[in-house]
Write a protein that holds these residues in place. Structure first.
Motif, PDB file in Angstrom:
ATOM      1  N   LEU A  21      32.361  56.008  52.292  1.00 39.83           N
ATOM      2  CA  LEU A  21      31.026  55.832  51.714  1.00 39.83           C
ATOM      3  C   LEU A  21      30.447  54.471  52.099  1.00 39.83           C
ATOM      4  N   TYR A  22      31.244  53.429  51.996  1.00 42.07           N
ATOM      5  CA  TYR A  22      30.732  52.101  52.312  1.00 42.07           C
ATOM      6  C   TYR A  22      30.314  51.998  53.776  1.00 42.07           C
ATOM      7  N   ARG A  23      31.052  52.654  54.655  1.00 42.55           N
ATOM      8  CA  ARG A  23      30.666  52.627  56.070  1.00 42.55           C
ATOM      9  C   ARG A  23      29.367  53.402  56.289  1.00 42.55           C
ATOM     10  N   GLU A  24      29.191  54.496  55.539  1.00 41.15           N
ATOM     11  CA  GLU A  24      27.949  55.257  55.626  1.00 41.15           C
ATOM     12  C   GLU A  24      26.773  54.411  55.140  1.00 41.15           C
ATOM     13  N   ILE A  25      26.957  53.706  54.010  1.00 39.92           N
ATOM     14  CA  ILE A  25      25.895  52.840  53.497  1.00 39.92           C
ATOM     15  C   ILE A  25      25.575  51.745  54.513  1.00 39.92           C
ATOM     16  N   ALA A  26      26.626  51.182  55.117  1.00 45.50           N
ATOM     17  CA  ALA A  26      26.413  50.133  56.119  1.00 45.50           C
ATOM     18  C   ALA A  26      25.627  50.662  57.313  1.00 45.50           C
ATOM     19  N   ASP A  27      25.979  51.860  57.772  1.00 44.78           N
ATOM     20  CA  ASP A  27      25.251  52.454  58.894  1.00 44.78           C
ATOM     21  C   ASP A  27      23.786  52.682  58.536  1.00 44.78           C
ATOM     22  N   GLN A  28      23.540  53.158  57.328  1.00 46.05           N
ATOM     23  CA  GLN A  28      22.171  53.439  56.911  1.00 46.05           C
ATOM     24  C   GLN A  28      21.360  52.147  56.778  1.00 46.05           C
ATOM     25  N   LEU A  29      21.974  51.120  56.199  1.00 45.56           N
ATOM     26  CA  LEU A  29      21.269  49.844  56.079  1.00 45.56           C
ATOM     27  C   LEU A  29      20.943  49.267  57.459  1.00 45.56           C
ATOM     28  N   SER A  31      20.424  50.941  60.094  1.00 43.07           N
ATOM     29  CA  SER A  31      19.399  51.757  60.758  1.00 43.07           C
ATOM     30  C   SER A  31      17.992  51.388  60.317  1.00 43.07           C
ATOM     31  N   VAL A  32      17.849  50.852  59.091  1.00 42.91           N
ATOM     32  CA  VAL A  32      16.510  50.480  58.608  1.00 42.91           C
ATOM     33  C   VAL A  32      16.281  48.978  58.669  1.00 42.91           C
ATOM     34  N   CYS A  33      17.351  48.215  58.929  1.00 44.45           N
ATOM     35  CA  CYS A  33      17.221  46.756  59.025  1.00 44.45           C
ATOM     36  C   CYS A  33      18.164  46.255  60.111  1.00 44.45           C
ATOM     37  N   PRO A  34      17.693  46.103  61.333  1.00 43.34           N
ATOM     38  CA  PRO A  34      18.565  45.688  62.445  1.00 43.34           C
ATOM     39  C   PRO A  34      19.274  44.353  62.213  1.00 43.34           C
ATOM     40  N   ALA A  35      18.709  43.481  61.364  1.00 45.69           N
ATOM     41  CA  ALA A  35      19.326  42.177  61.123  1.00 45.69           C
ATOM     42  C   ALA A  35      20.404  42.227  60.041  1.00 45.69           C
ATOM     43  N   PHE A  36      20.636  43.390  59.498  1.00 43.59           N
ATOM     44  CA  PHE A  36      21.668  43.562  58.472  1.00 43.59           C
ATOM     45  C   PHE A  36      23.041  43.187  59.037  1.00 43.59           C
ATOM     46  N   ASP A  37      23.812  42.434  58.255  1.00 40.40           N
ATOM     47  CA  ASP A  37      25.141  41.994  58.681  1.00 40.40           C
ATOM     48  C   ASP A  37      26.182  43.009  58.208  1.00 40.40           C
ATOM     49  N   ARG A  38      26.439  43.985  59.055  1.00 47.14           N
ATOM     50  CA  ARG A  38      27.347  45.077  58.701  1.00 47.14           C
ATOM     51  C   ARG A  38      28.758  44.554  58.411  1.00 47.14           C
ATOM     52  N   LYS A  39      29.222  43.621  59.215  1.00 49.84           N
ATOM     53  CA  LYS A  39      30.581  43.101  59.064  1.00 49.84           C
ATOM     54  C   LYS A  39      30.757  42.435  57.697  1.00 49.84           C
ATOM     55  N   GLN A  40      29.791  41.631  57.298  1.00 53.59           N
ATOM     56  CA  GLN A  40      29.890  40.953  56.005  1.00 53.59           C
ATOM     57  C   GLN A  40      29.854  41.946  54.848  1.00 53.59           C
ATOM     58  N   PHE A  41      28.987  42.949  54.958  1.00 48.62           N
ATOM     59  CA  PHE A  41      28.900  43.967  53.901  1.00 48.62           C
ATOM     60  C   PHE A  41      30.247  44.669  53.728  1.00 48.62           C
ATOM     61  N   LEU A  42      30.861  45.093  54.807  1.00 46.36           N
ATOM     62  CA  LEU A  42      32.134  45.811  54.725  1.00 46.36           C
ATOM     63  C   LEU A  42      33.258  44.891  54.248  1.00 46.36           C
ATOM     64  N   GLN A  43      33.208  43.642  54.647  1.00 55.77           N
ATOM     65  CA  GLN A  43      34.227  42.713  54.174  1.00 55.77           C
ATOM     66  C   GLN A  43      34.154  42.554  52.655  1.00 55.77           C
ATOM     67  N   LEU A  44      32.954  42.411  52.138  1.00 55.57           N
ATOM     68  CA  LEU A  44      32.778  42.202  50.704  1.00 55.57           C
ATOM     69  C   LEU A  44      33.073  43.456  49.873  1.00 55.57           C
ATOM     70  N   THR A  45      32.901  44.634  50.455  1.00 59.94           N
ATOM     71  CA  THR A  45      33.150  45.867  49.705  1.00 59.94           C
ATOM     72  C   THR A  45      34.574  46.386  49.870  1.00 59.94           C
ATOM     73  N   LEU A  46      35.158  46.208  51.038  1.00 62.15           N
ATOM     74  CA  LEU A  46      36.459  46.816  51.309  1.00 62.15           C
ATOM     75  C   LEU A  46      37.640  45.922  50.935  1.00 62.15           C
ATOM     76  N   GLU A  47      37.478  44.613  51.042  1.00 63.79           N
ATOM     77  CA  GLU A  47      38.581  43.732  50.665  1.00 63.79           C
ATOM     78  C   GLU A  47      38.761  43.760  49.143  1.00 63.79           C
ATOM     79  N   GLY A  48      39.963  44.126  48.700  1.00 64.20           N
ATOM     80  CA  GLY A  48      40.242  44.230  47.266  1.00 64.20           C
ATOM     81  C   GLY A  48      39.757  45.511  46.630  1.00 64.20           C
ATOM     82  N   LEU A  49      39.367  46.466  47.455  1.00 62.49           N
ATOM     83  CA  LEU A  49      38.788  47.704  46.935  1.00 62.49           C
ATOM     84  C   LEU A  49      39.728  48.430  45.975  1.00 62.49           C
ATOM     85  N   GLU A  50      40.989  48.540  46.335  1.00 64.12           N
ATOM     86  CA  GLU A  50      41.925  49.330  45.539  1.00 64.12           C
ATOM     87  C   GLU A  50      42.077  48.818  44.117  1.00 64.12           C
TER      88      GLU A  50
END
Length: 369
Positions: A21-29, A31-50
């Motif tokens: 889901l987080y990767r899907e949200i990152a892809d969608q963001l 797609s509507v904002c080219p300056a979006f920092d996908r790497k930072q978003f995934l780092q903040l959501t996936l690290e410590g997720l469990e």
């Protein structure tokens, strides 16, 4: 909208927010904002997720989006507005409103407008509560305006967001103490055509009834209960009071008179059982009244707790009219098993037959684990 209480949630609920889901949200963001920092978003959501619970995952999503999106609060909202309509999961979509609320405290007018928009794709019921707490006059006035909105999600937010004891939400202590500020909202929605809205109004009333039962009874007594939409709200809103045998609530439901009955039988079988075993309840009632009686039949199971004490839970059985001299047989089947919300312990479980708020018979069973 929320699943069962977070302290007892099944594992599957928190997994609504998963790496896919987080990767899907990152892809969608992206797609509507080219300056979006996908790497930072995934780092903040996936690290410590469990280690995060469902609500922690929900609330971490706007934190990550805020860090990864460029621009001002208003510019970030514009990006999320483009994305929100693509959300196909109402609970997951709550994060859009959480973003609006968390980062809009310096611009409350814009934040409220954003929450009104985002509630249509998830709900802003949690996000709006700090605004009610911090500026009740302005925010409740805004919610009252929203009761006239064409969109049922916005109208529901007016009631749901201002519930005094919303599960998982910030408790609005001043409304727990004095529920009168939300009365205009409830009055405006008391015959709403949307079942979604009516459920919220009923739950709002039920919240208030836990602290101010007489206030709720007095409020709904003045409502037009000949209107089936209003009658539905009143019946559901008084459900806890009726289960607790509140005399005035029972009277409003037409069951205020003490029942005139002979209880020929009230049994539970088997009397000894293990988890997973179905329990069969049977009752035979005979009217001793010269008039037809309106009866609300419930049963109360006194569940054994870990320390050996018991805790009662009221279950609805049947609502009926019983003619003079009429005999009625009732049967109820309930499987005794552990749930996420209840763990069973060995011991004697007392069961009481409650009719119109009065205990008329008792039985029970012994549980062995």
């Amino acid at each position: 909208m929320p699943p069962p209480a977070e302290t007892t949630q099944p594992e599957a609920f928190k997994d609504w927010f998963n790496p896919t889901l987080y990767r899907e949200i990152a892809d969608q963001l992206a797609s509507v904002c080219p300056a979006f920092d996908r790497k930072q978003f995934l780092q903040l959501t996936l690290e410590g997720l469990e280690s995060r619970s469902l609500m922690e995952r929900l609330r971490q999503t706007p934190v990550a989006a805020h860090a990864a999106l460029p621009g001002s609060y208003a510019e970030k909202l514009q990006v999320l507005e483009k994305l929100a309509a693509r959300s196909d999961h109402n609970f997951v979509g709550i994060w859009f409103a959480e973003f609006a609320g968390r980062y809009g405290t310096d611009d409350p007018t814009r934040a409220l407008a954003a929450m009104r928009h985002f509630t249509q794709f998830g709900s802003a019921e949690f996000a709006i509560r700090p605004y009610i707490q911090n500026d009740p006059k302005t925010t409740l006035a805004t919610l009252l305006k929203w009761t006239r909105d064409d969109n049922e999600h916005v109208r529901r937010l007016a009631s749901e967001g201002s519930r005094p004891r919303l599960p998982w939400g910030l408790r609005l202590g001043f409304l727990v103490e004095d529920p009168s500020p939300t009365r205009p909202i409830l009055e405006a929605l008391k015959a709403d055509p949307s079942l979604y809205v009516r459920k919220s109004v009923a739950n709002h009333l039920n919240d208030i009834a836990k602290d101010h039962p007489n206030y709720v009874v007095a409020l709904v007594r003045d409502w037009d209960r000949d209107n089936p939409l209003t009658a539905w709200i009143v019946k559901r809103g008084l459900r806890t009071l009726v289960k607790n045998g509140h005399p005035a609530a029972l009277e409003l439901m037409g069951a205020g008179q003490a029942p005139k009955l002979d209880v020929a039988t009230f049994t539970a079988a088997p009397t000894r059982l293990t988890l997973g075993t179905p329990l069969q309840l049977e009752a035979e009632l005979r009217s001793t009244s010269r008039k037809t009686q309106q009866l609300i039949v419930d049963y109360i199971v006194h569940y054994v707790k870990a320390n050996g004490s018991t805790s009662p839970k009221v279950f609805k059985w049947k609502e009926l009219s019983l003619a003079p001299g009429e005999t009625l047989s009732l049967r109820k089947r309930q499987t005794i098993q552990d749930f996420s919300t209840r763990r069973h312990y060995a011991g004697h479980h007392r069961i009481e037959l409650q009719i119109n708020g009065q205990i008329l018979a008792r039985t029970g069973f012994d549980l062995r684990r």
